[in-house]
Design an enzyme around this catalytic site. Structure first.
Site, PDB file in Angstrom:
ATOM      1  N   SER A 101       5.813  85.885  12.992  1.00  0.00           N
ATOM      2  CA  SER A 101       6.257  87.075  13.709  1.00  0.00           C
ATOM      3  C   SER A 101       6.584  88.147  12.697  1.00  0.00           C
ATOM      4  O   SER A 101       6.776  87.876  11.510  1.00  0.00           O
ATOM      5  CB  SER A 101       7.499  86.765  14.561  1.00  0.00           C
ATOM      6  OG  SER A 101       8.622  86.525  13.726  1.00  0.00           O
ATOM      7  N   LYS A 102       6.664  89.388  13.159  1.00  0.00           N
ATOM      8  CA  LYS A 102       6.904  90.493  12.239  1.00  0.00           C
ATOM      9  C   LYS A 102       8.329  90.513  11.718  1.00  0.00           C
ATOM     10  O   LYS A 102       8.663  91.312  10.859  1.00  0.00           O
ATOM     11  CB  LYS A 102       6.569  91.816  12.912  1.00  0.00           C
ATOM     12  CG  LYS A 102       7.295  92.090  14.215  1.00  0.00           C
ATOM     13  CD  LYS A 102       6.672  93.300  14.876  1.00  0.00           C
ATOM     14  CE  LYS A 102       7.194  93.507  16.284  1.00  0.00           C
ATOM     15  NZ  LYS A 102       6.449  94.548  17.012  1.00  0.00           N
ATOM     16  N   ARG A 103       9.205  89.636  12.223  1.00  0.00           N
ATOM     17  CA  ARG A 103      10.557  89.555  11.668  1.00  0.00           C
ATOM     18  C   ARG A 103      10.540  88.965  10.267  1.00  0.00           C
ATOM     19  O   ARG A 103      11.405  89.246   9.457  1.00  0.00           O
ATOM     20  CB  ARG A 103      11.449  88.693  12.578  1.00  0.00           C
ATOM     21  CG  ARG A 103      11.732  89.319  13.923  1.00  0.00           C
ATOM     22  CD  ARG A 103      12.746  88.513  14.703  1.00  0.00           C
ATOM     23  NE  ARG A 103      12.293  87.163  14.949  1.00  0.00           N
ATOM     24  CZ  ARG A 103      12.853  86.075  14.450  1.00  0.00           C
ATOM     25  NH1 ARG A 103      13.872  86.168  13.627  1.00  0.00           N
ATOM     26  NH2 ARG A 103      12.389  84.886  14.748  1.00  0.00           N
TER      27      ARG A 103
END
Length: 339
Positions: free
Chosen positions: A183-185
């Site tokens: 995920s982009k986290r």
């Protein structure tokens, strides 16, 4: 695709219209592969509440499956609002064949009678997907493994229409270093980010090709043509491949160093230092700099994608009556929602 130096194979056709999908829905009704459901939103909400109270999985209880044909005909004549549901068999074994996993069995009792057409006449994804794929002559469906649980519904639809199902191939999901779903986290997931950061399309394709697959001779650097000529599904691994930015960066460095300085300069001018980009950021520092080299200090984050905060700024990020750990948790929750 063009940014990654890829070309689509064949020509994608536009999805079929609602009228054609309604005709196919009628085919399913005539073949008893689907049935009209007249349950109201209130009844369905009460059903979900009762299921939660009993601690069982939510799902439709088949209330309208056993309605007499005469009762169904009368309600349709009266214009009673209804949806169209897939008739999932309640008995026997329901299995699908995945090219990477072989035969995968499912418990029919755990598969919901999926809504295929909503009360406003709009088809849902499952019906539109199967009909579109069939009419486009799709022979292989390659998608993420999270869609494996939907494949029994799609297989039943193919059977309901009397069509031959395509070959299903469910690929393992990319993982972060801690094995969590990417995920982009934790990692940038946009190809635009890597392109603007100066990762070569050839390096990105090379690296993504190794996500769950390896060359027969163990090479880690290879061309797209090498990949195409060597690829077989049998060499795919079901273990969640880890997207390692450091390894991608190492591989990108190999591509940079094998090219000439002139080629590297050309890449700079078409990615990081385009005239449009410089024209957009220059006004932001026009009134702030005293000499041209000051640009490096004031504009660095526009080119690296990284933003650093001094101690004062960090303190401002922590709300009153909260500590840094709580603030970080809150920001993580917001990012998770944005994902």
């Amino acid at each position: 695709l063009q940014a990654q130096h890829l070309q689509p194979f064949g020509g994608a056709k536009a999805g079929i219209g609602g009228a054609a999908l309604q005709q196919h829905a009628t085919m399913l009704l005539e073949r008893s592969a689907a049935y009209p459901c007249f349950c109201t939103a209130k009844r369905l909400e009460m059903l979900r509440l009762q299921q939660r109270q009993r601690g069982v999985a939510s799902g439709y209880d088949g209330h309208c499956r056993g309605l007499a044909p005469s009762e169904v005909a009368q309600m349709l004549r009266e214009g009673t609002p209804h949806v169209l549901r897939l008739r999932v068999p309640h008995e026997g074994k329901l299995s699908v064949v995945d090219a990477l996993r072989g035969e995968v069995a499912f418990d029919p009792a755990q598969i919901d009678d999926q809504v295929l057409v909503k009360s406003d006449g709009m088809p849902t994804y499952h019906l539109a997907n199967v009909v579109d794929d069939h009419l486009m002559g799709i022979t292989h469906v390659i998608r993420a493994e999270e869609w494996l649980s939907s494949t029994p519904k799609h297989t039943l639809l193919y059977q309901g229409f009397g069509w031959e199902a395509p070959q299903f191939i469910h690929m393992p999901l990319l993982r972060n270093q801690d094995k969590s779903k990417i995920s982009k986290r934790k990692n940038p997931v946009s190809l635009n980010y890597y392109r603007q950061a100066g990762y070569y399309p050839e390096a990105m394709l090379n690296y993504l090709s190794m996500m769950g697959w390896t060359m027969p001779d163990g090479r880690e650097k290879f061309s797209l043509d090498d990949f195409i000529s060597s690829f077989t599904l049998e060499r795919m691994s079901l273990g969640g491949p880890v997207f390692d930015v450091q390894k991608l960066t190492w591989l990108n460095g190999l591509y940079i160093r094998e090219q000439s300085v002139e080629a590297m300069l050309s890449r700079w001018q078409t990615t990081l230092f385009t005239a449009d980009h410089l024209r957009a950021v220059a006004p932001l520092v026009h009134e702030r700099i005293e000499k041209l080299e000051d640009l490096l200090e004031h504009l660095a984050f526009f080119f690296t994608g990284d933003v650093t905060y001094d101690e004062a700024a960090v303190r401002e990020l922590v709300p009153k009556k909260r500590d840094a750990k709580q603030a970080a948790a809150a920001l993580e929750a917001v990012l998770e929602h944005l994902d």
